[in-house]
Scaffold this motif. Structure first.
Motif, PDB file in Angstrom:
ATOM      1  N   ARG A 188     -38.701  25.611   3.926  1.00  0.00           N
ATOM      2  CA  ARG A 188     -37.774  26.346   4.791  1.00  0.00           C
ATOM      3  C   ARG A 188     -37.660  25.601   6.107  1.00  0.00           C
ATOM      4  O   ARG A 188     -38.660  25.341   6.774  1.00  0.00           O
ATOM      5  CB  ARG A 188     -38.283  27.778   5.050  1.00  0.00           C
ATOM      6  N   THR A 245     -32.478  27.574   6.456  1.00  0.00           N
ATOM      7  CA  THR A 245     -32.128  26.921   5.195  1.00  0.00           C
ATOM      8  C   THR A 245     -33.369  26.662   4.356  1.00  0.00           C
ATOM      9  O   THR A 245     -34.362  26.116   4.845  1.00  0.00           O
ATOM     10  CB  THR A 245     -31.402  25.590   5.450  1.00  0.00           C
ATOM     11  N   TRP A 246     -33.300  27.076   3.100  1.00  0.00           N
ATOM     12  CA  TRP A 246     -34.359  26.800   2.138  1.00  0.00           C
ATOM     13  C   TRP A 246     -33.920  25.662   1.225  1.00  0.00           C
ATOM     14  O   TRP A 246     -32.742  25.541   0.876  1.00  0.00           O
ATOM     15  CB  TRP A 246     -34.642  28.027   1.280  1.00  0.00           C
ATOM     16  N   TYR A 247     -34.909  24.864   0.822  1.00  0.00           N
ATOM     17  CA  TYR A 247     -34.664  23.762  -0.114  1.00  0.00           C
ATOM     18  C   TYR A 247     -35.625  23.896  -1.281  1.00  0.00           C
ATOM     19  O   TYR A 247     -36.830  24.109  -1.095  1.00  0.00           O
ATOM     20  CB  TYR A 247     -34.884  22.415   0.571  1.00  0.00           C
ATOM     21  N   PRO A 283     -30.482  22.442  -1.283  1.00  0.00           N
ATOM     22  CA  PRO A 283     -30.359  23.668  -0.482  1.00  0.00           C
ATOM     23  C   PRO A 283     -30.052  24.875  -1.344  1.00  0.00           C
ATOM     24  O   PRO A 283     -29.320  24.781  -2.328  1.00  0.00           O
ATOM     25  CB  PRO A 283     -29.209  23.356   0.483  1.00  0.00           C
ATOM     26  N   THR A 286     -28.560  28.516  -0.705  1.00  0.00           N
ATOM     27  CA  THR A 286     -27.936  29.449   0.234  1.00  0.00           C
ATOM     28  C   THR A 286     -28.287  30.896  -0.078  1.00  0.00           C
ATOM     29  O   THR A 286     -28.254  31.752   0.813  1.00  0.00           O
ATOM     30  CB  THR A 286     -26.421  29.277   0.224  1.00  0.00           C
TER      31      THR A 286
END
Length: 211
Positions: A78, A82-84, A89, A91
């Motif tokens: 995080r 934005t989380w990956y 990514p 959303t």
């Protein structure tokens, strides 16, 4: 209070397995490394590393899992809002602050300590980045935590997700002691001293009845 360091082990009823974790808590900053082995939904072994910021919000969860027929790896991060997931990514996870590793009592800690629910009244709802085990697939999960009561060294906090509800017992650091139907912490035992080991395996300990 400084950095709190803990080494904890749980019997994980839901997976017919166990989890062991080494944790450090510096204020609300949590770092944990752990290993888990389970037999349900299929036999698996996993290791993980968890890091949060100073609000107990996840910054990274790295997990490696192995089953009889496959291996899985997850790099969940995080950065701001934005989380990956493995560099891509996501959303749909926007607005979440916490990861939730399935059947791991460690990841119940962050939402509890962020709002002090181990110390006193409060109720909060959360969007979680939920990690399925053993596939490590990441999905969204709506959850809530509500403080119920205090005892001398413990608190009861109600966890709910959908129709599932469970009343957790946590210690004063917000770490799970008992999660009905999921996990139960194994009490620490007093280490054997050097004097007690003198005779080697199977020998009587000092003071033991030798008759």
């Amino acid at each position: 209070m400084g950095v709190q360091r803990r080494h904890l082990v749980w019997q994980v009823i839901e997976t017919a397995g166990f989890e062991a974790a080494r944790l450090s808590l510096d204020g609300l900053t949590l770092h944990a490394t752990g290993r888990a082995v389970g037999q349900l939904p299929e036999p698996y072994w996993l290791t993980y590393t968890l890091q949060t910021d100073d609000r107990a919000a996840t910054t990274r969860l790295g997990v490696a899992a192995t089953t009889t027929d496959a291996s899985y790896d997850l790099d969940l991060r995080r950065e701001g809002e934005t989380w990956y997931v493995n560099g891509e990514p996501r959303t749909d996870l926007a607005g979440a602050f916490d990861c939730d590793l399935a059947c791991s009592p460690v990841t119940n800690t962050m939402p509890i300590i962020r709002y002090g629910l181990q110390h006193g009244p409060g109720a909060q709802r959360f969007l979680m980045a939920f990690v399925q085990v053993p596939t490590l697939r990441v999905v969204t999960s709506q959850q809530s935590y509500t403080h119920l009561s205090l005892a001398e060294d413990t608190a009861r906090v109600r966890y709910a997700s959908g129709s599932f509800v469970s009343d957790l017992t946590v210690d004063r650091d917000g770490l799970v002691i008992e999660y009905p139907t999921m996990a139960s912490r194994i009490p620490a035992v007093t280490p054997v001293t050097a004097e007690q080991r003198i005779g080697g395996p199977g020998s009587p300990r000092p003071g033991a009845d030798r008759s």
